[in-house]
Design a protein around this motif. Structure first.
Motif, short mmCIF file in Angstrom:
data_model
loop_
_atom_site.label_atom_id
_atom_site.label_comp_id
_atom_site.label_asym_id
_atom_site.label_seq_id
_atom_site.Cartn_x
_atom_site.Cartn_y
_atom_site.Cartn_z
N ARG A 1 0.82 -1.22 0.00
CA ARG A 1 0.00 0.00 0.00
C ARG A 1 0.85 1.27 0.00
O ARG A 1 0.41 2.30 -0.47
CB ARG A 1 -0.94 -0.01 1.20
CG ARG A 1 -1.97 -1.12 1.13
CD ARG A 1 -2.90 -1.13 2.30
NE ARG A 1 -3.88 -2.18 2.18
CZ ARG A 1 -4.80 -2.49 3.11
NH1 ARG A 1 -4.82 -1.79 4.24
NH2 ARG A 1 -5.66 -3.47 2.93
N ARG A 2 2.05 1.17 0.53
CA ARG A 2 2.92 2.34 0.50
C ARG A 2 3.26 2.72 -0.93
O ARG A 2 3.24 3.90 -1.31
CB ARG A 2 4.19 2.06 1.30
CG ARG A 2 5.17 3.22 1.32
CD ARG A 2 6.45 2.83 2.03
NE ARG A 2 7.05 1.65 1.43
CZ ARG A 2 7.78 1.68 0.32
NH1 ARG A 2 7.97 2.82 -0.32
NH2 ARG A 2 8.31 0.58 -0.14
N ARG A 3 3.57 1.74 -1.76
CA ARG A 3 3.84 2.02 -3.16
C ARG A 3 2.59 2.52 -3.88
O ARG A 3 2.67 3.39 -4.75
CB ARG A 3 4.37 0.77 -3.85
CG ARG A 3 5.74 0.33 -3.36
CD ARG A 3 6.21 -0.91 -4.11
NE ARG A 3 7.51 -1.35 -3.63
CZ ARG A 3 8.15 -2.44 -4.09
NH1 ARG A 3 7.59 -3.18 -5.03
NH2 ARG A 3 9.33 -2.77 -3.59
N ALA A 4 1.45 2.01 -3.49
CA ALA A 4 0.20 2.48 -4.10
C ALA A 4 -0.05 3.95 -3.76
O ALA A 4 -0.45 4.74 -4.63
CB ALA A 4 -0.96 1.61 -3.64
N VAL A 5 0.21 4.31 -2.51
CA VAL A 5 0.03 5.72 -2.12
C VAL A 5 1.04 6.60 -2.85
O VAL A 5 0.71 7.72 -3.28
CB VAL A 5 0.17 5.86 -0.59
CG1 VAL A 5 0.19 7.32 -0.18
CG2 VAL A 5 -0.97 5.13 0.11
N THR A 6 2.26 6.12 -3.03
CA THR A 6 3.26 6.88 -3.76
C THR A 6 2.82 7.10 -5.22
O THR A 6 2.91 8.22 -5.75
CB THR A 6 4.62 6.17 -3.73
OG1 THR A 6 5.02 5.96 -2.37
CG2 THR A 6 5.68 6.98 -4.45
N ALA A 7 2.35 6.03 -5.85
CA ALA A 7 1.89 6.15 -7.22
C ALA A 7 0.68 7.07 -7.34
O ALA A 7 0.58 7.88 -8.28
CB ALA A 7 1.55 4.77 -7.78
N LEU A 8 -0.22 6.98 -6.37
CA LEU A 8 -1.40 7.84 -6.38
C LEU A 8 -1.00 9.31 -6.20
O LEU A 8 -1.57 10.20 -6.85
CB LEU A 8 -2.36 7.41 -5.28
CG LEU A 8 -3.74 8.07 -5.26
CD1 LEU A 8 -4.49 7.76 -6.54
CD2 LEU A 8 -4.55 7.59 -4.06
N GLY A 9 -0.03 9.57 -5.34
CA GLY A 9 0.44 10.93 -5.17
C GLY A 9 1.09 11.48 -6.42
O GLY A 9 0.84 12.63 -6.82
N LEU A 10 1.92 10.68 -7.08
CA LEU A 10 2.55 11.13 -8.31
C LEU A 10 1.53 11.36 -9.41
O LEU A 10 1.63 12.32 -10.18
CB LEU A 10 3.61 10.11 -8.75
CG LEU A 10 4.85 9.99 -7.87
CD1 LEU A 10 5.75 8.87 -8.38
CD2 LEU A 10 5.61 11.31 -7.83
#
Length: 322
Positions: A216-225
């Motif tokens: 989920r951390r990578r998902a949040v990073t991708a969503l932020g970008l």
């Protein structure tokens, strides 16, 4: 390779479709963010009469807008006076006084009041035409005779020649032709629907994509970008739209004044676009820093806790010998 090294592979395989679905939902959410922002701005920012009047009110003090309005009013008064007198345009001296009076009028409180009233009248007329589906599409016009009346009174008070003979006709200015009203009416209803469903769909896709993600951390990073990218595209779209809008204007319109109006109308959209860009980058950076340095900090805390000496046991009380 030992059996122990091969053991984790079967456990990771079932998560591949889940990751793919999560990636699709996150990409869809990032794609919907700029369109949802644009639809919400147009539906709630441009179709609210009170908000529209408050947005346009500061333009009454803009030098380019005041100059354009003064020139239009002066030319209109001179044209009407020439038609009334039947001798063509009045002499140059009178024209000079008329334009000076019009420019002076744009600095008064009466002009600011008339400016707000004219914008309210234009906005109300356009909204009535767009929302009334039961009537045939007609051209939208606004009567500016009250403003001409105020200019005439100002000229008369300044003892300008022929000012008392200036007629005040039913000065109806076209705002939208009938063909544009019919076309914009359909777009208005589609925009009203999109303003409700697009933000909801973007939020659902973002939450579902993050929940389905294995990391989920990578998902949040991708969503932020992705959010930051959408905000950047909106900033670019506002700038390109301004250039194209001013380039398509006829030569009779004042481009600096039109640019001031465009900037006022898109100020909220520009602010939200920059906010999305900053918010997305902040979320992505925070998520990346947490993933990169979070485990190290946690390991250091555990190491410090394990290295701390255990508390010495309390000494047992000595017994007296018998």
């Amino acid at each position: 390779m030992s059996e122990r090294d091969r053991a984790p592979l079967p456990e990771r395989a079932p998560f591949r479709p889940r990751n793919a679905l999560s990636a699709v939902l996150l990409a869809l959410a990032c794609l919907l963010v700029p369109f949802a922002t644009l639809a919400s701005w147009a539906a709630h920012g441009l179709t609210d009469t009170g908000r529209y009047v408050r947005t346009m009110a500061p333009l009454a003090a803009d030098p380019d807008v005041r100059r354009a309005v003064a020139d239009a009013l002066g030319d209109g008064v001179m044209r009407e006076a020439g038609q009334e007198l039947g001798t063509g345009p009045p002499p140059g001296t009178v024209g000079h006084f008329v334009h000076d009076a019009a420019r002076s009028f744009t600095r008064t409180e009466a002009f600011r009041t008339g400016w707000d009233a004219a914008n309210r009248a234009v906005h109300d007329a356009v909204l009535r035409a767009l929302r009334d589906d039961g009537t045939r599409a007609l051209a939208v016009t606004v009567d500016l005779a009250p403003i001409v009346t105020r200019v005439k009174h100002r000229l008369t008070a300044d003892h300008v020649s022929f000012a008392h003979r200036i007629p005040v006709p039913d000065t109806r200015v076209p705002v939208l032709p009938a063909d544009d009203v019919d076309r914009l009416r359909k777009g208005y209803h589609a925009l009203d629907t999109a303003a409700f469903w697009l933000p909801l769909a973007a939020a659902v896709c973002a939450v579902a994509g993050t929940a389905l993600a294995v990391c989920r951390r990578r998902a949040v990073t991708a969503l932020g970008l992705g959010t930051a990218l959408g905000g950047g595209l909106l900033v670019l779209a506002v700038a390109i739209g301004r250039r194209l809008t001013l380039a398509d204007l006829p030569d009779t319109l004042d481009r600096p004044a039109a640019g001031a109006v465009y900037d006022a109308l898109t100020a909220t959209l520009s602010a939200v676009s920059w906010l999305l860009l900053a918010f997305g980058l902040t979320v992505a950076l925070g998520s990346w820093l947490t993933g990169r340095y979070g485990p190290r900090l946690a390991a250091r805390r555990r190491a410090r806790a394990s290295a701390a000496p255990a508390a010495a046991p309390a000494p047992e009380p000595t017994r007296a010998r018998s």
